[in-house]
Motif scaffolding. Structure first.
Motif, short mmCIF file in Angstrom:
data_model
loop_
_atom_site.label_atom_id
_atom_site.label_comp_id
_atom_site.label_asym_id
_atom_site.label_seq_id
_atom_site.Cartn_x
_atom_site.Cartn_y
_atom_site.Cartn_z
N GLN A 1 0.69 -1.27 0.14
CA GLN A 1 -0.04 0.10 0.02
C GLN A 1 0.90 1.34 0.02
OE1 GLN A 1 -3.47 0.18 -0.42
NE2 GLN A 1 -3.12 -2.10 -0.54
N PRO A 2 0.42 2.44 -0.67
CA PRO A 2 1.09 3.53 -0.58
C PRO A 2 1.47 4.17 0.92
CG PRO A 2 -0.46 3.92 -2.13
CD PRO A 2 -0.95 2.55 -1.54
N GLY A 3 2.69 4.39 1.14
CA GLY A 3 3.25 4.58 2.27
C GLY A 3 3.63 3.66 3.27
N ALA A 4 3.52 2.24 2.99
CA ALA A 4 3.90 1.35 3.69
C ALA A 4 5.54 1.41 3.88
CB ALA A 4 3.73 -0.09 3.15
N ALA A 5 5.90 1.27 5.09
CA ALA A 5 7.35 1.19 5.53
C ALA A 5 8.27 0.00 4.82
CB ALA A 5 7.71 1.21 7.08
N VAL A 6 9.38 0.55 4.11
CA VAL A 6 10.00 -0.53 3.51
C VAL A 6 11.45 -0.39 3.80
CG1 VAL A 6 8.46 -0.59 1.33
CG2 VAL A 6 10.33 1.00 1.41
N VAL B 1 11.52 5.00 5.40
CA VAL B 1 10.95 5.18 4.05
C VAL B 1 10.02 4.60 3.53
CG1 VAL B 1 11.97 4.66 1.53
CG2 VAL B 1 13.56 5.43 3.23
N GLY B 2 8.72 5.13 3.00
CA GLY B 2 7.51 4.51 2.51
C GLY B 2 7.63 4.42 1.23
N GLU B 3 6.57 3.37 0.85
CA GLU B 3 6.42 2.84 -0.51
C GLU B 3 5.66 3.92 -1.10
OE1 GLU B 3 6.76 -0.21 -3.67
OE2 GLU B 3 7.95 0.74 -1.81
N GLY B 4 6.18 4.29 -2.47
CA GLY B 4 5.54 5.30 -3.40
C GLY B 4 6.24 6.76 -3.38
N THR B 5 6.09 7.49 -4.18
CA THR B 5 6.67 8.78 -4.36
C THR B 5 5.51 9.84 -4.72
OG1 THR B 5 6.97 8.56 -6.82
CG2 THR B 5 8.96 8.02 -5.10
N THR B 6 4.40 9.88 -4.35
CA THR B 6 3.29 10.71 -4.39
C THR B 6 3.39 11.79 -3.28
OG1 THR B 6 1.83 9.81 -3.19
CG2 THR B 6 1.69 9.47 -5.41
N SER B 7 2.88 12.95 -3.51
CA SER B 7 2.99 14.09 -2.67
C SER B 7 2.43 13.86 -1.42
CB SER B 7 2.22 15.56 -3.07
OG SER B 7 2.79 15.89 -4.34
#
Length: 319
Positions: free
Chosen positions: A104-109, A123-129
Motif C-alpha cells: 500500500q502507498p506509504g507502507a514502510a520498506v 522510507v515509505g512505498e511510493g513517491t506521491t505528494s
C-alpha cells in the motif's frame, strides 16, 4: 443694605438638592447610529476574502509548523511499526508483502541513515505528494535499497520537515546506511547530480546503487531535481522479480509532480471553508467583531488546515 438683600434673594431663588448644593442639569441621551448591514454582494465578497485569508494562513501553517509536526509524528509511528515487522520477519523485501499483495502507498520498506546529516528516516512505498508528507518515499519500480540494481528514494527539500534539505552538501565518500527486511546495507556517496550533468555508467551485474532525489534551488522554489548517487559497498541482496514497472507508475509519482487526486477533497473542504467564512461575516455584523472571532475563528482554522493539506498535495512532491 439693598444690595445685600438682593444677593440673599438670589441665593434663595437658586434651586438646590437635598444636600443644599445646586442641582446639575439632566444629561441628554444622544441616540447612537444603527449599524448598517452589508448588502448581499458585499457579504459574499467579504466571505470569499475571509476564506482566502484563512486558507493562506492554514497553508503557511501546514507547510511550516503543522507539516513538520505531522512528519515527526508519522515517522515515530512508522519507526515503531517497522521495528516490530523486522522482529517478526514480516518486513517487505520486494514490491509485494508476505501475502503476495502489492504494498500500500506509504507502507514502510526501509530505514535510511546518513551520519553526516544526523538523518534517520523511515522510507515509505511510493513517491506521491501524499506519501512524501510523512517522509522519504521509495520509487515503486526500483529495487529496495541494498538489493542488486538501482534503488531510487525521493524526499522533500523544505516542506513537511524537509528531510532531504541537506543532501546537496554530501561529499564523495560519505556513508549511507539502510535497513530492510533483508538486513543492513552500506553505501558510499559518488557525487551530486543536477539537471544537465552526465549520468552514471550502467551498473555491472550483481552491483547495487542508491539514488536520493529532491528539489534543487531555493526552499519552496524548486528549479529542477537534484540527485545524490551512492554505490553499494556491502554484499548485494537478491531482488525478487518485479511486479511494477516504469510503465505502471502514474504521473503523480514522477519528480516534481503534483497529485491530481487531491482536487476532489480540496473542492469539498473548500466549500465548507467558504460557508464558514460567510457565517463569520454574518456573525460579525450581528454579534460584533470579537464575539465573531471567538465563535468562528477556531472553525475557520480547523477547515483551513485540510484545505491547505490538499493544496500542498497539488504542489511538486519534492517541494
Amino acid at each position: 443694605m439693598s444690595s445685600t438683600l438682593e444677593v440673599q434673594e438670589a441665593r434663595t431663588a437658586t434651586p438646590s438638592g437635598s444636600s443644599g448644593r445646586p442641582s446639575r442639569p439632566a444629561r441628554q441621551r444622544i441616540p447612537l447610529p444603527r449599524r448598517r448591514s452589508l448588502p448581499p454582494v458585499s457579504r459574499a465578497l467579504a466571505g470569499g476574502l475571509g476564506a482566502l485569508a484563512a486558507m493562506l494562513l492554514g497553508f503557511g501553517l501546514q507547510l511550516g509548523v503543522v507539516g513538520a509536526v505531522q512528519h515527526d509524528r508519522d515517522q515515530e509511528v512508522a519507526y515503531d511499526d517497522f521495528r516490530g515487522a523486522l522482529a517478526l520477519a514480516l518486513a517487505p523485501v520486494g514490491q509485494a508483502d508476505y501475502e503476495g499483495k502489492l504494498l500500500q502507498p506509504g507502507a514502510a520498506v526501509a530505514i535510511l541513515e546518513i551520519p553526516r546529516l544526523g538523518l534517520r528516516e523511515v522510507v515509505g512505498e511510493g513517491t506521491t505528494s501524499e506519501v512524501l508528507q510523512s517522509g522519504p518515499g521509495h520509487r515503486r519500480d526500483t529495487v529496495l535499497p541494498g538489493q542488486a540494481g538501482t534503488s531510487v528514494v525521493f524526499g522533500r527539500r523544505a516542506g513537511y520537515g524537509g528531510p532531504f534539505s541537506g543532501i546537496a552538501g554530501l561529499r564523495i565518500g560519505d556513508a549511507i546506511r539502510t535497513t530492510t527486511g533483508q538486513g543492513e546495507a552500506t553505501f558510499r556517496v559518488l557525487g551530486v547530480r543536477r539537471a544537465g550533468d552526465p549520468v552514471l555508467a550502467p551498473l555491472a551485474p550483481g552491483a547495487g546503487r542508491l539514488t536520493l532525489v529532491t528539489a534543487d534551488g531555493d526552499a519552496f522554489f524548486p528549479q529542477g531535481a537534484l540527485r545524490v548517487d551512492a554505490e553499494l559497498t556491502s554484499a548485494a541482496f537478491p531482488a525478487p522479480a518485479k511486479v511494477v514497472t516504469a510503465a505502471d507508475l502514474g504521473a503523480s509519482e514522477q519528480p516534481l509532480a503534483g497529485d491530481s487526486k487531491a482536487w476532489v477533497p480540496l473542492v469539498l473542504w473548500g466549500e465548507g471553508l467558504l460557508l464558514a467564512a460567510v457565517g463569520f461575516v454574518w456573525a460579525r455584523a450581528r454579534w460584533g467583531r470579537w464575539q465573531a472571532w471567538i465563535a468562528g475563528g477556531p472553525a475557520l482554522v480547523a477547515l483551513a488546515l485540510p484545505v491547505a493539506d490538499c493544496t500542498s498535495r497539488l504542489l511538486p512532491n519534492l517541494l
